[in-house]
Design an enzyme around this catalytic site. Structure first.
Site, PDB file in Angstrom:
ATOM      1  N   HIS A 114       0.831  -1.203   0.000  1.00 39.72           N
ATOM      2  CA  HIS A 114       0.000   0.000   0.000  1.00 39.72           C
ATOM      3  C   HIS A 114       0.867   1.255   0.000  1.00 39.72           C
ATOM      4  O   HIS A 114       2.094   1.180  -0.021  1.00 39.72           O
ATOM      5  CB  HIS A 114      -0.976  -0.014   1.186  1.00 39.72           C
ATOM      6  N   CYS A 170       3.361  -4.504   6.555  1.00 38.71           N
ATOM      7  CA  CYS A 170       3.157  -4.426   5.104  1.00 38.71           C
ATOM      8  C   CYS A 170       4.384  -3.844   4.409  1.00 38.71           C
ATOM      9  O   CYS A 170       5.312  -3.367   5.052  1.00 38.71           O
ATOM     10  CB  CYS A 170       1.952  -3.528   4.809  1.00 38.71           C
TER      11      CYS A 170
END
Length: 166
Positions: free
Chosen positions: A128, A140
């Site tokens: 992201h 992430c």
């Protein structure tokens, strides 16, 4: 290795002959990923989906799915829908996919601990947008907006995120 694989290196992610700066988890890179440790898990993780905010950006690829106002991601370890997309109302621990900030305007979903999740092993290893350069994630991989959008326009379903022990 395929031409669509993303490979994490000490200097960023290599994708189609280019090196893109990125952020990783605040817990570093771990072989023993656990829920809430903030680590990015070592391994080869397949890209299994792409989500986007249709109220903020155009569809980045034909296979991208819009994020609706009630879309959530379950991080409720031990629940049957742990590490799956769910919808509000949802009584268990979760993360909103439709955020006020732009971090999840465009999300690539990996198959980390998915689709049948092992309790406590960790959830939602996404690709992201970052908050800012060098700012760590909760596990992430995050990129600058322009780089993330460029990758999303090119990457194919089934490509892999390769995270070696660095």
């Amino acid at each position: 290795m395929t031409p669509y694989d993303l490979v994490l290196t000490p200097r960023g992610v290599r994708f189609q002959g280019r090196l893109y700066p990125c952020s990783i988890g605040k817990g570093g890179i771990r072989t023993d990923k656990r829920e809430g440790d903030g680590a990015t898990p070592v391994g080869t993780h397949q890209i299994v989906g792409m989500l986007y905010r249709p109220d903020r950006i155009d569809q980045p690829a034909p296979w991208a799915v819009p994020i609706g106002p009630h879309d959530l991601w379950s991080d409720a370890s031990g629940q049957r829908d742990y590490n799956l997309q769910v919808r509000a109302p949802y009584a268990h621990s979760h993360e909103r996919l439709r955020r006020a900030d732009p971090l999840y305007d465009l999300v690539l979903i990996t198959d980390w601990n998915w689709p049948v999740a092992e309790a406590g092993k960790g959830s939602a290893i996404f690709i992201h947008q970052w908050r800012r350069p060098g700012y760590p994630t909760e596990g992430c991989i995050a990129f600058g907006r322009d780089h993330l959008h460029k990758i999303a326009r090119t990457i194919q379903p089934g490509a892999r995120l390769i995270v070696p022990e660095l």
